[in-house]
Design an enzyme around this catalytic site. Structure first.
Site, mmCIF file in Angstrom:
data_model
loop_
_atom_site.group_PDB
_atom_site.id
_atom_site.type_symbol
_atom_site.label_atom_id
_atom_site.label_comp_id
_atom_site.label_asym_id
_atom_site.label_seq_id
_atom_site.Cartn_x
_atom_site.Cartn_y
_atom_site.Cartn_z
ATOM 1 N N HIS A 1 -26.266 6.592 20.644
ATOM 2 C CA HIS A 1 -27.396 6.630 19.716
ATOM 3 C C HIS A 1 -27.226 5.622 18.593
ATOM 4 C CE1 HIS A 1 -28.927 10.236 21.737
ATOM 5 N NE2 HIS A 1 -27.638 10.488 21.930
ATOM 6 N N GLU B 1 -3.548 -7.119 17.021
ATOM 7 C CA GLU B 1 -2.372 -7.635 16.300
ATOM 8 C C GLU B 1 -1.373 -8.212 17.309
ATOM 9 O OE1 GLU B 1 0.409 -5.171 13.698
ATOM 10 O OE2 GLU B 1 -0.846 -6.009 12.133
ATOM 11 N N GLY C 1 6.050 -2.054 14.703
ATOM 12 C CA GLY C 1 5.311 -0.999 13.998
ATOM 13 C C GLY C 1 4.222 -0.366 14.852
ATOM 14 N N ARG C 2 3.466 -1.194 15.559
ATOM 15 C CA ARG C 2 2.338 -0.657 16.339
ATOM 16 C C ARG C 2 2.785 -0.006 17.643
ATOM 17 N NH1 ARG C 2 2.325 -6.050 15.617
ATOM 18 N NH2 ARG C 2 2.448 -7.452 17.393
ATOM 19 N N LYS D 1 -1.438 -11.578 2.435
ATOM 20 C CA LYS D 1 -0.536 -10.762 1.598
ATOM 21 C C LYS D 1 0.064 -11.618 0.487
ATOM 22 C CE LYS D 1 1.341 -7.707 5.205
ATOM 23 N NZ LYS D 1 2.555 -7.351 5.930
ATOM 24 N N GLU E 1 0.829 -1.206 0.000
ATOM 25 C CA GLU E 1 0.000 0.000 0.000
ATOM 26 C C GLU E 1 0.862 1.255 0.000
ATOM 27 O OE1 GLU E 1 -0.269 -2.600 1.974
ATOM 28 O OE2 GLU E 1 -2.367 -3.071 2.478
HETATM 29 O O1 F6P Z 1 0.529 -5.933 7.808
HETATM 30 C C1 F6P Z 1 0.789 -5.651 9.127
HETATM 31 C C2 F6P Z 1 1.957 -4.734 9.308
HETATM 32 O O2 F6P Z 1 3.149 -5.458 9.189
HETATM 33 C C3 F6P Z 1 1.863 -4.012 10.630
HETATM 34 O O3 F6P Z 1 2.342 -4.763 11.670
HETATM 35 C C4 F6P Z 1 2.614 -2.767 10.348
HETATM 36 O O4 F6P Z 1 2.345 -1.767 11.300
HETATM 37 C C5 F6P Z 1 2.106 -2.442 8.980
HETATM 38 O O5 F6P Z 1 2.012 -3.694 8.338
HETATM 39 C C6 F6P Z 1 2.950 -1.496 8.174
HETATM 40 O O6 F6P Z 1 4.262 -1.962 8.014
HETATM 41 P P1 F6P Z 1 5.421 -1.027 7.520
HETATM 42 O O7 F6P Z 1 5.626 0.047 8.520
HETATM 43 O O8 F6P Z 1 6.610 -1.924 7.376
HETATM 44 O O9 F6P Z 1 5.006 -0.446 6.187
#
Ligand code: F6P
Length: 510
Positions: free
Chosen positions: A365, A334, A248-249, A474, A201
């Site tokens: 509501h 996650e 990442g999170r 994926k 993405e």
């Molecule tokens: O698809 C899940 C994931 O790997 C998450 O854990 C992560 O936050 C997200 O994709 C984005 O990953 P990146 O920062 O490598 O683009």
């Protein structure tokens, strides 16, 4: 040695049986000290567990469970950079991004690297502030989007007003189309945020934005894969690092928070980190029985495993926290959406509940009907802010009274003659109150959830820092891409094949 599941079962089952018919309202009436003793204050944060469906004995058993599970040592191990993410063979040192609470060389080194990256980020923030750029586009997804997006939105009262900050996330091209058509490429800077720099993405949207900008002069990147970011066309001086030891999170405290620093200024960003550091010191030092993230985690375990409740709602009574449920969905689900232990054994107990929610009073509501009268009890975190950042006193009084009313109604219920107008009650909730919503208190709130998630993972004996569950989809998407493009490639799965035929036929019809 007992497994995590056996330990939870044997500790909680007797109390679950004993409290099977217990009602929250009766527990409150029977124990006058409960409102005070089931509450905790940490800095600008107050938490009340008085409306949970457990009593003092069960709470003591939960704390003993935390002790037996080695929570104290596990928290120390996190800060010391022990390899807690065993499936990927690395530590999870997000705490080192904001705290220097460990003497372990790996943690000290991580802290020093984070400080250096922050200095570079501050220089880039200053340069952008001095430029004629008016708009910032953060391109990222998951942890490279949800944290910064939440914080920028939550801290809009603290924004410097220097930039408009936008987020481009979805691979759906309409996201890019609608965002970019309102922006001027000559006055926009884009930050491509991707830990791996391999996320489909972000690479697709990044390419769209790079082409739209017409050059790389205002293109920035944040990544743990600096060479890949540079190969994408981002100038080395505009690439900020992150590291494989930050999940990442858990990464908004790193340069992933560049967009936050642009929105609220470096001082605001530092205050956010200071708030998280307050919670870090607390989780590390407070005894388990007075430890807010630990009690939050133990309460989650009680609701999931002793009461068998399979979903959990997060209900912020502050519009600025409207994105908190979406952020927590990634952080919690996650991290804890696992059914095997790091040894590959069945975890043997229910783990993560489905987390959902929305802001009050809007949600009252829509889905609150089900919270009050549905067949499933849904435990909830209600979150309120005592002092508002607006002058509308009557609105705020209404907001707070609704917040208090909902927790009371859910717990106490109401018996009417007409069953349709009766409320079963006995629905547990935790109330979290912030003195005010500011960078520091928000940092503490988010860190509270991070530490609670980690404590839950320790109690369940699962790895909170990997996410193998997202890989299969994926991979299949990658395999299907040529067929979707129409390259004449056959697909193996007959249902997918039929669906592709249908898509092609409809596309041909226009
Ligand atoms: O698809 C899940 C994931 O790997 C998450 O854990 C992560 O936050 C997200 O994709 C984005 O990953 P990146 O920062 O490598 O683009």
């Amino acid at each position: 040695m007992a497994t995590a599941a056996q330990r939870i079962d044997s500790t909680l089952a007797p109390h679950a049986r004993r409290l099977d018919a217990a009602r929250i309202a009766d527990l409150v009436t029977a124990d006058t000290g409960r409102p005070r003793d089931f509450a905790l204050r940490v800095g600008g944060l107050y938490a009340s567990f008085a409306r949970q469906r457990y009593d003092r004995d069960a709470r003591d058993a939960l704390v003993a469970l935390g002790d037996a599970a080695g929570l104290r040592q596990a928290v120390r191990a996190l800060f010391d950079g022990v390899t807690v993410n065993t499936s990927e063979g690395r530590p999870a040192l997000h705490v080192a991004l904001r705290s220097a609470l460990s003497q372990a060389p790996i943690a000290r080194d991580a802290h020093a690297q984070a400080a250096r990256a922050r200095t570079r980020m501050a220089e880039l923030v200053a340069a952008l502030e001095a430029s004629d750029v008016t708009d910032i586009v953060n391109v990222g997804i998951g942890g490279s989007d949800l944290g910064p997006r939440l914080v920028v939105d939550a801290l809009k009262d603290f924004g410097t007003g220097r930039f408009r900050v936008h987020f481009l996330t979805n691979v759906d091209g309409s996201d890019a189309q609608h965002l970019l058509k309102g922006l001027d490429p000559a006055r926009t800077a884009a930050i491509l945020v991707s830990k791996t720099f391999s996320t489909q993405e972000t690479l697709l949207n990044g390419a769209v934005v790079r082409d739209w900008l017409g050059g790389s002069e205002r293109l920035y990147a944040v990544s743990a894969n600096v060479p890949r970011a540079e190969a994408f066309g981002v100038a080395p001086e505009r690439v900020l690092p992150m590291w494989d030891w930050v999940g990442g999170r858990y990464s908004l405290w790193s340069a992933v928070g560049f967009s936050i620093a642009l929105a609220v200024g470096m001082a605001g960003f530092e205050a956010l980190l200071a708030g998280a550091a307050d919670m870090d010191a607390h989780v590390l030092e407070a005894p388990l029985a007075q430890n807010l993230p630990v009690l939050h985690a133990l309460t989650a375990i009680w609701n999931r495993n002793a009461l068998g409740l399979s979903t959990h709602a997060v209900l912020p009574y502050d519009e600025r926290l409207a994105l908190l449920p979406a952020y927590l969905q990634q952080l919690v689900m996650e991290s804890l959406g696992k059914s095997v232990t790091p040894d590959g054994d069945d975890v043997g107990i229910e783990t993560v509940p489905v987390l959902w929610g929305g802001p009050g009073t809007n949600s009252q509501h829509s889905f609150f009907q089900a919270l009050h009268q549905g067949t499933q009890a849904v435990p909830a975190d209600f979150i309120g802010v005592v002092s508002p950042a607006h002058p509308y006193v009557e609105n705020h009084a209404a907001l707070l009274s609704n917040l208090l009313a909902q927790t009371e109604a859910l717990a106490n219920g109401y018996a009417a003659e007409d069953p349709q107008k009766s409320y079963p009650g006995n629905r547990p909730s935790t109330l979290l109150l912030l003195d005010r919503l500011a960078p520091r208190s928000l940092g503490a709130l988010i860190a509270l959830y991070e530490h609670s998630v980690y404590a839950q993972s320790v109690l369940w004996g699962i790895n909170a820092f990997d996410q193998w569950g997202v890989e299969l989809g994926k991979r299949i998407a990658g395999e299907l891409l040529p067929a979707v493009r129409g390259d004449g490639v056959a697909v193996d799965d007959p249902v997918t094949g039929a669906l592709l035929d249908e898509i092609r036929a409809r596309a041909a019809r226009g």
